[in-house]
Scaffold this active site. Sequence first.
Site, PDB file in Angstrom:
ATOM      1  N   ASP A   1       0.844  -1.200   0.000  1.00 12.74           N
ATOM      2  CA  ASP A   1       0.000   0.000   0.000  1.00 12.74           C
ATOM      3  C   ASP A   1       0.882   1.254   0.000  1.00 12.74           C
ATOM      4  O   ASP A   1       2.066   1.182   0.350  1.00 12.74           O
ATOM      5  CB  ASP A   1      -0.883  -0.025   1.251  1.00 12.74           C
TER       6      ASP A   1
ATOM      7  N   ASP B   1      -0.403   5.239   0.759  1.00 19.08           N
ATOM      8  CA  ASP B   1      -0.684   6.281   1.760  1.00 19.08           C
ATOM      9  C   ASP B   1      -0.879   5.660   3.145  1.00 19.08           C
ATOM     10  O   ASP B   1      -1.734   4.802   3.339  1.00 19.08           O
ATOM     11  CB  ASP B   1      -1.921   7.093   1.353  1.00 19.08           C
TER      12      ASP B   1
ATOM     13  N   ASP C   1      -1.368  -0.187   6.058  1.00 20.22           N
ATOM     14  CA  ASP C   1      -1.622   0.423   7.372  1.00 20.22           C
ATOM     15  C   ASP C   1      -3.092   0.370   7.778  1.00 20.22           C
ATOM     16  O   ASP C   1      -3.430   0.709   8.901  1.00 20.22           O
ATOM     17  CB  ASP C   1      -1.215   1.894   7.352  1.00 20.22           C
TER      18      ASP C   1
END
Lengths: 255, 255
Positions: free
Chosen positions: A11, A13, A207
């Site tokens: 991922d 951001d 995240d």
Amino acid sequence: MKKEYKGYLIDLDGTIYRGTEEIKEAAGFIEGLRSRNIPYLFVTNNASRTPAQVAQVLCDFGIETEADQVFTSAMATATFIAERQSEASVYVIGEEGLLNAIQEKGFTLADENPDFVAMGIDRKINYEKLVKACLAVRNGATFVATNSDAALVTERGLLPGNGSIASVISVSTGIQPIFIGKPESIIVEQALKVLGVDKKDTIMVGDNYDTDILAGINAGIDTLLVHTGVTTKELLKNYQEQPTHVIDTLADWKF
Amino acid sequence: MKKEYKGYLIDLDGTIYRGTEEIKEAAGFIEGLRSRNIPYLFVTNNASRTPAQVAQVLCDFGIETEADQVFTSAMATATFIAERQSEASVYVIGEEGLLNAIQEKGFTLADENPDFVAMGIDRKINYEKLVKACLAVRNGATFVATNSDAALVTERGLLPGNGSIASVISVSTGIQPIFIGKPESIIVEQALKVLGVDKKDTIMVGDNYDTDILAGINAGIDTLLVHTGVTTKELLKNYQEQPTHVIDTLADWKF
């Protein structure tokens, strides 16, 4: 003993950077993959940018990246449509990333009676665009949305994401879109094909439990949650199915 | 024996006219009320026009109407806010009807940190307006929407209504709006006050079960469904609670 993963889906951001801010442990993590010749692919729900633009953002953060190391929900949406119907007409609501991805597949852009409506975040959204999408979907077009993100994290706060704007069409027509991006497995399955590594040897890194980790779980691959973004330790306790691995920062990862 | 109603709340689109088309039995029905001096009020979910503009539309159809015989969901929304907080600041998404209604109550218009977000159909909707509404609602503003109509009936087909556009904010923030218009009882209760006739002597007239009739039922008044619009005889069979009266056209009504 921990598995040695042969492929990484990563991922962006909250994992590699945070908005316009760098996450300092990220560069070393990517360098760790490069030095070991482990294939990796950045997998992002952001459908507004082209892969070349995303690669440039990463280069600006000091992480050397080529466009072909980036896989966006816009690309996954275009691929999804191509797999369903190779010569489709498509009505697109979206920004450069989605428009480019659709055009690269050679689809015909159509305002009326399209085979598909493809919808991604469009910060130039207006009533007429929503009208065209509603009429097309009521007329039988297959409704595909790059991702279901309800909100975008920005410096101004949480702004409307594609999932919330797409709800105009689903509430008005009563027809739900097919969502392509994380947490759906669709984008992960496609990314796995691009990466070319066996499912059992690949790990999804991110995240955000609700998108990244759930996408990995839904696709049946191992997952790594890093606490540098959305899902804190506190929030993670609320989930029954835990990620395969959990770390505080990417510096804690042992390849 | 049928009750003699002393007050009428009357829907517009599908009941008095159909889009730009006249419903020929309507003029005689209104004349029947006028000649008997029975008070009536047109009650519409349409929040885009001012009452004077709505009255003009009716005059153009040959039904002489004053602005004070029109009660819109925009007026009901402004009144609702005034009852909650007399000197409120309001962020408005909407057209002339809602903007006027809000300004007539003397509210302060505010882009940031408003007490209320008031949302009605806005065919000049854009991303920035949705951003401001989302930020305000996340910041604690009370979210009020003129009506929950998912679609607008037009010559082009069914276009997105306020209920579907409001869903951008509710999906993005997780906070549902307070809907004011039909089928909510809020607009009916307010219209009853304006009309000044006892609840038990007043009847709600309309073509749409899901808005007009349900609004009457929710407010506890008698209802009259006329089959000149949305709810056909066939569709009406699907509802358990039937309207108090059902007629094919307004010409069939005996006062």
